[in-house]
Design an enzyme around this catalytic site. Structure first.
Site, PDB file in Angstrom:
ATOM      1  N   PHE A  19       1.286   5.077   0.838  1.00  0.00           N
ATOM      2  CA  PHE A  19       0.751   6.088   1.746  1.00  0.00           C
ATOM      3  C   PHE A  19       1.340   7.454   1.382  1.00  0.00           C
ATOM      4  O   PHE A  19       2.526   7.551   1.043  1.00  0.00           O
ATOM      5  CB  PHE A  19       1.117   5.767   3.196  1.00  0.00           C
ATOM      6  N   THR A  52       0.855  -1.189   0.000  1.00  0.00           N
ATOM      7  CA  THR A  52       0.000   0.000   0.000  1.00  0.00           C
ATOM      8  C   THR A  52       0.888   1.235   0.000  1.00  0.00           C
ATOM      9  O   THR A  52       1.861   1.304   0.750  1.00  0.00           O
ATOM     10  CB  THR A  52      -0.935   0.026   1.220  1.00  0.00           C
TER      11      THR A  52
END
Length: 289
Positions: free
Chosen positions: A179, A177
């Protein structure tokens, strides 16, 4: 005096947002400020200039978090950095509980999606969506739910006194992921990076006044390419209330800051509006193991 970074995260202590925050600000003491929603996160960072925020923006399996693009654009906050975290989902429960005793598993819907293959082997387990992975772990511990497990980061098991029954149950082990770290526009970090010639990434958003005109988007992208800019990401979102109109979120990579500025100047006349969401340094990525 310790360098303390106060960082707003979506979720509670033990969430992936906390892990990403601590990795991004490695070397500083990090104090997390939990938020129930991303809307609350952006509001808190806007209200308190001492706060940073860290926001998931895309995942290599589930794709983009489109709502966060809109929140970022509308917030007026600035992207000052990024971090790419390897996501590891762990099945955890109260100490001594075996997987055959589990009748329900609670976690965030994205975590369920990313562990779908694992749970096919346990059709007796009911999968329940929750607002946060770490919060699910906390509730299992707080309520002493013996037949309920959670899927969360390993740090959540440590924090809330749970045992990991099955580690790393995500289907794809290359599950990352990305960020974004956001702040108000008064920060000095970006100025320091610019002075050190370390800025090589940018996030922008633009609209096209004549989006239906053939080649309108292509013209913008061609100009960016001419100036040596690489498009590492492009995301289109519809403009609410304007049928078939879109805004385009673009992540750019470059090695020459001057050419990057020239490129923006060249495409602005073609855009209805162009906003620079942030200029920053290419972010680190956590190890795959």
């Amino acid at each position: 005096m310790k360098d303390v970074k106060r960082v707003a995260i979506q979720g509670v202590a033990g969430a992936n947002h906390e892990i990403a925050a601590r990795e991004f600000f490695k070397g500083s003491e990090v104090e997390v400020v939990p938020c129930d929603t991303f809307e609350e996160l952006f509001d808190k960072v806007k209200e308190d200039r001492s706060l940073y925020g860290i926001v998931a923006i895309e995942n290599t399996i589930a794709g983009s978090l489109q709502g966060n693009y809109t929140l970022l654009k509308d917030s007026g906050l600035e992207v000052i950095g990024e971090y790419k975290l390897r996501i590891k989902h762990n099945l955890m429960a109260l100490p001594g509980v075996k997987i055959d005793e589990i009748t329900e598993v609670h976690t965030h819907p994205m975590a369920l999606l990313q562990c779908e293959q694992f749970f096919r082997g346990y059709p007796h387990i009911r999968l329940v969506e929750s607002v946060d992975t770490a919060l699910s772990a906390k509730e299992v511990a707080d309520k002493q739910l013996r037949n309920v497990a959670a899927v969360a980061p390993a740090i959540a098991a440590e924090l809330y006194g749970l045992e990991i029954i099955k580690p790393s149950i995500e289907t794809n082990k290359k599950n990352f992921t990305r960020f974004l770290v956001v702040s108000d526009r008064g920060r000095t970090e970006v100025d320091d990076l610019r002075a050190q010639n370390r800025i090589n990434r940018s996030s922008i958003v633009f609209s096209l006044p004549q989006a239906q005109e053939v080649g309108s988007l292509s013209k913008v992208l061609t100009i960016l390419a001419f100036y040596g800019l690489n498009l590492s990401k492009i995301q289109s979102n519809p403009v609410v209330g304007h049928e078939w109109e879109y805004v385009f979120y673009v992540d750019l990579s470059f090695s020459n800051y001057t050419r990057y500025i020239q490129a923006l100047d060249a495409v602005r006349p073609l855009c209805g509006k162009l906003i620079v969401l942030g200029e920053y340094e290419n972010g680190r990525q956590s190890d795959e193991d």
